[in-house]
Design a protein around this motif. Structure first.
Motif, PDB file in Angstrom:
ATOM      1  N   LEU A  46       0.831  -1.206   0.000  1.00  0.00           N
ATOM      2  CA  LEU A  46       0.000   0.000   0.000  1.00  0.00           C
ATOM      3  C   LEU A  46       0.869   1.262   0.000  1.00  0.00           C
ATOM      4  CD1 LEU A  46      -2.983   0.821   0.213  1.00  0.00           C
ATOM      5  CD2 LEU A  46      -2.706   0.873   2.689  1.00  0.00           C
ATOM      6  N   ALA A  47       1.862   1.286   0.909  1.00  0.00           N
ATOM      7  CA  ALA A  47       2.735   2.453   0.979  1.00  0.00           C
ATOM      8  C   ALA A  47       3.591   2.561  -0.286  1.00  0.00           C
ATOM      9  CB  ALA A  47       3.628   2.365   2.216  1.00  0.00           C
ATOM     10  N   GLY A  48       3.973   1.395  -0.836  1.00  0.00           N
ATOM     11  CA  GLY A  48       4.763   1.386  -2.077  1.00  0.00           C
ATOM     12  C   GLY A  48       3.974   1.999  -3.225  1.00  0.00           C
TER      13      GLY A  48
ATOM     14  N   LEU B 283       3.084   6.444  -6.927  1.00  0.00           N
ATOM     15  CA  LEU B 283       2.193   7.507  -7.389  1.00  0.00           C
ATOM     16  C   LEU B 283       2.885   8.861  -7.248  1.00  0.00           C
ATOM     17  CD1 LEU B 283      -0.732   7.758  -8.388  1.00  0.00           C
ATOM     18  CD2 LEU B 283      -1.367   8.362  -6.050  1.00  0.00           C
ATOM     19  N   SER B 284       3.548   9.044  -6.104  1.00  0.00           N
ATOM     20  CA  SER B 284       4.245  10.290  -5.844  1.00  0.00           C
ATOM     21  C   SER B 284       5.378  10.496  -6.864  1.00  0.00           C
ATOM     22  CB  SER B 284       4.794  10.247  -4.419  1.00  0.00           C
ATOM     23  OG  SER B 284       5.751  11.232  -4.232  1.00  0.00           O
ATOM     24  N   TYR B 285       6.056   9.384  -7.210  1.00  0.00           N
ATOM     25  CA  TYR B 285       7.112   9.462  -8.226  1.00  0.00           C
ATOM     26  C   TYR B 285       6.521   9.889  -9.562  1.00  0.00           C
ATOM     27  CZ  TYR B 285      10.904   8.192 -11.330  1.00  0.00           C
ATOM     28  OH  TYR B 285      11.894   8.250 -12.286  1.00  0.00           O
ATOM     29  N   LEU B 286       5.394   9.251  -9.930  1.00  0.00           N
ATOM     30  CA  LEU B 286       4.765   9.553 -11.218  1.00  0.00           C
ATOM     31  C   LEU B 286       4.318  11.014 -11.295  1.00  0.00           C
ATOM     32  CD1 LEU B 286       2.465   6.551 -12.185  1.00  0.00           C
ATOM     33  CD2 LEU B 286       4.530   7.356 -13.326  1.00  0.00           C
ATOM     34  N   LEU B 287       3.777  11.536 -10.197  1.00  0.00           N
ATOM     35  CA  LEU B 287       3.306  12.930 -10.194  1.00  0.00           C
ATOM     36  C   LEU B 287       4.464  13.892 -10.423  1.00  0.00           C
ATOM     37  CD1 LEU B 287       0.724  12.842  -7.270  1.00  0.00           C
ATOM     38  CD2 LEU B 287       0.257  13.493  -9.645  1.00  0.00           C
ATOM     39  N   ARG B 288       5.575  13.635  -9.730  1.00  0.00           N
ATOM     40  CA  ARG B 288       6.743  14.500  -9.895  1.00  0.00           C
ATOM     41  C   ARG B 288       7.278  14.381 -11.332  1.00  0.00           C
ATOM     42  NH1 ARG B 288      10.993  14.846 -12.059  1.00  0.00           N
ATOM     43  NH2 ARG B 288      11.433  12.697 -11.486  1.00  0.00           N
TER      44      ARG B 288
ATOM     45  N   LYS C 217       3.842  19.186  -9.007  1.00  0.00           N
ATOM     46  CA  LYS C 217       4.906  18.900  -8.051  1.00  0.00           C
ATOM     47  C   LYS C 217       4.453  19.123  -6.616  1.00  0.00           C
ATOM     48  CE  LYS C 217       8.748  20.294 -10.424  1.00  0.00           C
ATOM     49  NZ  LYS C 217      10.028  20.975 -10.634  1.00  0.00           N
ATOM     50  N   TRP C 218       3.490  20.036  -6.444  1.00  0.00           N
ATOM     51  CA  TRP C 218       3.016  20.336  -5.087  1.00  0.00           C
ATOM     52  C   TRP C 218       2.224  19.179  -4.497  1.00  0.00           C
ATOM     53  CZ3 TRP C 218       4.760  24.484  -2.484  1.00  0.00           C
ATOM     54  CH2 TRP C 218       5.372  25.494  -3.251  1.00  0.00           C
ATOM     55  N   LEU C 219       1.876  18.183  -5.327  1.00  0.00           N
ATOM     56  CA  LEU C 219       1.102  17.045  -4.836  1.00  0.00           C
ATOM     57  C   LEU C 219       1.995  15.863  -4.455  1.00  0.00           C
ATOM     58  CD1 LEU C 219      -1.745  17.095  -7.517  1.00  0.00           C
ATOM     59  CD2 LEU C 219      -1.806  18.011  -5.187  1.00  0.00           C
TER      60      LEU C 219
ATOM     61  N   GLY D 182      -0.803  -6.081  -7.875  1.00  0.00           N
ATOM     62  CA  GLY D 182      -0.325  -4.738  -7.528  1.00  0.00           C
ATOM     63  C   GLY D 182       0.701  -4.229  -8.529  1.00  0.00           C
ATOM     64  N   TRP D 183       1.670  -5.071  -8.859  1.00  0.00           N
ATOM     65  CA  TRP D 183       2.704  -4.668  -9.827  1.00  0.00           C
ATOM     66  C   TRP D 183       2.101  -4.402 -11.202  1.00  0.00           C
ATOM     67  CZ3 TRP D 183       8.120  -4.107 -10.048  1.00  0.00           C
ATOM     68  CH2 TRP D 183       8.785  -4.247  -8.819  1.00  0.00           C
ATOM     69  N   THR D 184       1.166  -5.275 -11.620  1.00  0.00           N
ATOM     70  CA  THR D 184       0.600  -5.123 -12.958  1.00  0.00           C
ATOM     71  C   THR D 184      -0.189  -3.819 -13.048  1.00  0.00           C
ATOM     72  OG1 THR D 184       0.426  -7.519 -13.006  1.00  0.00           O
ATOM     73  CG2 THR D 184      -0.711  -6.331 -14.741  1.00  0.00           C
ATOM     74  N   ILE D 185      -0.974  -3.530 -12.019  1.00  0.00           N
ATOM     75  CA  ILE D 185      -1.743  -2.282 -12.027  1.00  0.00           C
ATOM     76  C   ILE D 185      -0.784  -1.092 -12.008  1.00  0.00           C
ATOM     77  CG2 ILE D 185      -3.357  -0.859 -10.692  1.00  0.00           C
ATOM     78  CD1 ILE D 185      -4.620  -3.537  -9.738  1.00  0.00           C
ATOM     79  N   GLY D 186       0.210  -1.158 -11.114  1.00  0.00           N
ATOM     80  CA  GLY D 186       1.180  -0.072 -11.024  1.00  0.00           C
ATOM     81  C   GLY D 186       1.883   0.170 -12.353  1.00  0.00           C
ATOM     82  N   TYR D 187       2.314  -0.920 -12.994  1.00  0.00           N
ATOM     83  CA  TYR D 187       3.028  -0.781 -14.263  1.00  0.00           C
ATOM     84  C   TYR D 187       2.112  -0.299 -15.374  1.00  0.00           C
ATOM     85  CZ  TYR D 187       7.921  -1.966 -13.778  1.00  0.00           C
ATOM     86  OH  TYR D 187       9.258  -1.885 -13.509  1.00  0.00           O
ATOM     87  N   THR D 188       0.826  -0.694 -15.332  1.00  0.00           N
ATOM     88  CA  THR D 188      -0.109  -0.222 -16.352  1.00  0.00           C
ATOM     89  C   THR D 188      -0.310   1.286 -16.214  1.00  0.00           C
ATOM     90  OG1 THR D 188      -1.214  -2.363 -16.205  1.00  0.00           O
ATOM     91  CG2 THR D 188      -2.403  -0.601 -17.324  1.00  0.00           C
ATOM     92  N   VAL D 189      -0.532   1.734 -14.980  1.00  0.00           N
ATOM     93  CA  VAL D 189      -0.726   3.169 -14.749  1.00  0.00           C
ATOM     94  C   VAL D 189       0.537   3.934 -15.161  1.00  0.00           C
ATOM     95  CG1 VAL D 189      -1.079   4.932 -12.978  1.00  0.00           C
ATOM     96  CG2 VAL D 189      -2.408   2.804 -12.917  1.00  0.00           C
TER      97      VAL D 189
END
Lengths: 294, 520
Positions: free
Chosen positions: B186-188, B193-198, B210-212, B289-296
């Motif tokens: 969950l934290a990962g 997500l935070s990495y993707l936003l930046r 970046k403020w998010l 989790g990995w598949t969803i993360g990688y798709t996004v």
């Protein structure tokens, strides 16, 4: 293949670094018997069982399980045995029922009727997730899977740790039923009353070596009878008495089987007012080997 | 709070060696990069201008804040440092909170003279202290290397701030789930997500994003540029709010309980009929989790391709960039960006098979493997179930990312091919993990994590810092050897066949070891 010997272990050695876990251990379990495997913590019981299960290899010595080599033929042999560890750890996300079915299916199928009956007798809720089970309930899952299997040999490593007295009684009834069906059971245990009630023969090990083996009757001959006697007159000289405690005319001591007659003669001459004798229990046997020398 | 200090000392005792290693690694990444740029780049202003104009690179590393040696060194590695530190914070705080509860050790401790909040307070205090120490040592290392003092302090503060923000995320996640594994997942997801936003902020030029992002806040401090310490107040406030939430959740629930009550499951199962079926059941959550993360990630990275634009190809650094990431003169900047992305997805995907293989070690240590292997289940058949999921799972993850990204870019075939050529390289890591598990089981976890960090850091980052040429990395790291099919290189099968052979050899060695060795 010797059909009357289920387990034949001779001169087993195993060291972990500098620690010698097994130091020439012998163990013979006959087909169809319930065999008690006794020893204090760290005596090498679990190491022996792990070798029998083919999880590790001995440094020296031989182990024959159901006529095969436990290391080389492990898969074939495991079809015919069921194992219950002393500390059952289950997959947290699986329910108890799923774990029973998994273990049973892998072993080649469960007796469905027996499974239902056992779940009821052990009062197990099979729909609970394993992470919510207490130690005793995890133990029950492994016991149900083992007893509901069609295995010829059951290897139980302290299987009742964590069970309450009612469940302990259920366990003992199950073992008796399994034995009646002709199955062989190796029962490693600390609970001496359980071994005394269930086992045909026992092996007692210490520091990785077998110190006694035989039927309980045979082993009782090896140990002493405890005598509690109230005499009419002064106490006679009793050179055969061990741990003698005299309190006036009241004596308490232990005496070996072969000296019992001689001791009784002397006591009779002194005049016996009252006498109780207690045959050696397994506990005495156990204490004799481990209590004083520890 | 009675007992907090005693528990804190226990955590320090358990973490001190690992903590020392990662703090030093982060400091070397920062100060070593400074040393390398100071020695090798004669005209730092020109270099900075080239880098700032390359949006593919600024998407990865963030904006250039200062055209100085220190500014560029931090530009190169800061985002990696913030992200790696975030991951370390999550792993550490979850291990000492939810992990302790799950193992039953928290119960043992809780029965002592220990306040209800003491275990959480001790874990938070020690983990936060390690983040402060990491920032401090990084700042000192930069100053010692010759960087400007205020900038170095701002950078150290930014490092600590990123660590604290993810400490907060990890602390809350650990209160929500019942298992440590799920909390890390969950934290990962939050970290990703935070990495993707930046990344999206710098890749698209929409800086507001970046403020998010916690990494974004550390970037906004602009170390060696404006040195804006005040922005880092957001990270600290975020961390404080998260800790308050974690404490509140902690005091409202029972020991060992999660947010949702446990529901009864099936009373039996006919589907769990083989080691492979069980392995699938155990792995499916992580794989999903990995598949969803990688798709996004694929969708976001793909959507950003349109805003990359072209760049002037004048300059030594930009020439080197195209030499490394393109395989033909006709390759565009966008092609280079796409290859860089699929390559990065490949590098990070190496973690999945390592985690999947380590699961076997976990099964062995917990005694659950013994339960299965005492039945008529051959060791190799048991291992094959986990291995099949490690291999097919990593292929599935990369395929999902390739498809999503290809569709977002509008070049599905090309991008998917680029993602698929990563598979044999990631499989080598699976083989590496199996070899460690089979031959050196006690060190398998340490070897696997070290292998992952080595592969990810050696070629592009640590190698150059240590003065090792890029081409040497090709012998030790599989990914640079892949045909760059996205950016103009013709497909060649030879490196892939070699990688499959290496994978097979490693797997064979590991399984051979597993067959011969004693199980725990």
């Amino acid at each position: 293949m010797n059909t009357t010997t289920a387990i034949a272990v001779t001169g087993l050695h195993k060291s972990f670094g500098r620690a010698h876990a097994l130091d020439g251990l012998n163990l013979t379990v006959n087909t169809g018997e319930v065999h008690g495997f006794l020893g204090p913590n760290g005596a090498g019981k679990s190491t022996t069982i792990r070798i029998l299960l083919g999880l590790m290899r001995p440094d020296r010595g031989s182990a024959v399980l159901l006529g095969g080599d436990p290391w080389k033929d492990s898969t074939r042999l495991h079809r015919r045995l069921a194992y219950v560890p002393g500390d059952v750890n289950l997959w947290p996300a699986l329910t108890g029922g799923e774990a029973i079915d998994l273990l049973g299916t892998l072993r080649g199928g469960l007796n469905e009727g027996r499974r239902r009956e056992l779940v009821e007798r052990f009062e197990l809720d099979p729909r609970k997730k394993a992470r919510a089970y207490s130690k005793g309930n995890r133990q029950k899952v492994a016991l149900v899977a083992a007893f509901a299997s069609n295995a010829d040999l059951l290897i139980l490593d302290e299987p009742t740790s964590g069970l309450d007295p009612l469940m302990e009684a259920t366990f003992q009834r199950c073992v008796a039923e399994e034995k009646a069906q002709g199955r062989t059971i190796l029962l490693s245990s600390h609970i001496l009353s359980e071994v005394e009630a269930l086992c045909d023969r026992v092996s007692i090990i210490r520091n990785g070596r077998t110190v006694e083996a035989g039927t309980l009757a045979e082993l009782r001959h090896l140990t002493m009878t405890r005598i509690d006697v109230e005499l009419a007159g002064p106490a006679p000289d009793l050179p055969w008495a061990h741990d003698l405690v005299a309190d006036g005319t009241r004596l308490t001591f232990q005496v070996a089987g072969e000296d019992l007659g001689k001791a009784m003669e002397r006591l009779a001459q002194a005049g016996i007012v009252g006498l109780t004798s207690r045959p050696p229990s397994l506990e005495d046997l156990f204490m004799r080997h481990y209590g004083s020398e520890r | 709070m009675t007992g907090t200090w005693t528990l804190a000392k226990l955590i320090i005792r358990r973490e001190r060696l690992v903590a020392l290693l990662w703090i030093l690694l982060l400091a070397v990444l920062a100060a070593g990069q400074y040393g390398r740029y100071a020695a090798q780049i004669p005209d730092i202003r020109a270099f900075a201008a080239e880098m700032a104009g390359n949006r593919a690179l600024t998407a990865f590393a963030g904006e250039v804040h200062s055209a100085t040696v220190a500014g560029m060194a931090v530009w190169k590695n800061a985002d990696a440092i913030y992200t790696v530190l975030g991951l370390i914070m999550i792993l550490t705080i979850v291990r000492h909170t939810r992990g302790e509860e799950e193992s039953g050790r928290a119960e043992l401790v809780g029965a002592g003279v220990v306040g209800r909040l003491a275990p959480l307070a001790a874990a938070l205090a020690v983990t936060a202290a390690s983040a402060v120490l990491a920032g401090l040592i990084t700042a000192v290392a930069m100053i010692k290397a010759g960087a400007d003092t205020t900038g170095s302090l701002a950078f150290g503060a930014a490092v600590t701030a990123a660590g604290l923000a993810f400490l907060g995320i990890g602390a809350v996640a650990a209160q929500l789930t019942r298992s440590a594994r799920a909390a890390i997942g969950l934290a990962g997801l939050g970290l990703g997500l935070s990495y993707l936003l930046r990344f999206a902020a710098d890749g698209s030029g929409v800086s507001a994003l970046k403020w998010l992002s916690p990494q974004g806040w550390s970037h906004l401090a602009r170390p060696y540029g404006d040195n804006d310490f005040a922005v880092l107040g957001i990270s600290v406030a975020f961390c404080a709010a998260a800790i308050m939430l974690a404490v509140r959740l902690n005091s409202r629930r029972d020991l060992g309980a999660g947010l949702l009550p446990e529901r009864p499951g099936p009373a039996g199962s006919v589907r769990l009929s083989s080691p492979l079926a069980l392995a699938w059941r155990l792995h499916r959550g992580l794989l999903a989790g990995w598949t969803i993360g990688y798709t996004v990630a694929g969708l976001v990275f793909g959507a950003l391709a349109a805003s990359i634009g072209e760049v002037s190809r004048q300059g030594a650094a930009i020439e080197e960039f195209f030499r490394r990431y393109t395989g033909g003169p006709e390759a565009t900047m966008t092609d280079a960006y796409l290859w860089l992305i699929v390559l990065s997805l490949g590098y990070v995907s190496a973690l999945y098979p390592l985690l999947a293989v380590l699961r076997m070690r976990n099964e062995e240590l917990s005694g659950r493997a013994e339960l299965l292997l005492a039945g008529p289940v051959d060791r190799l058949r048991w291992a094959a179930g986990h291995l099949a999921i490690a291999l097919l799972g990593s292929a599935a993850i990369l395929t999902a990312a390739g498809l999503a990204m290809g569709l977002a870019v509008g070049q599905p075939g090309k991008v998917l091919a680029g993602a698929l050529v990563q598979v044999p390289a990631t499989w080598i890591m699976a083989g590496f993990g199996v070899a460690a598990f089979g031959l050196l089981p006690k060190a398998a976890a340490a070897i696997s994590w070290a292998g992952f960090l080595f592969v990810n850091l050696f070629g592009e980052v640590l190698g150059p810092i240590l003065g090792i040429d890029y081409w040497i990395a090709k012998f030790f790291v599989p990914y640079p050897n892949l045909p760059m099919v996205v950016s103009g290189e013709a497909f060649t099968v030879v490196p892939l066949v070699i990688m499959l052979a290496v994978t097979a050899a490693l797997v064979a060695a590991g399984l051979g070891g597993l067959r011969r060795r004693a199980l725990v």
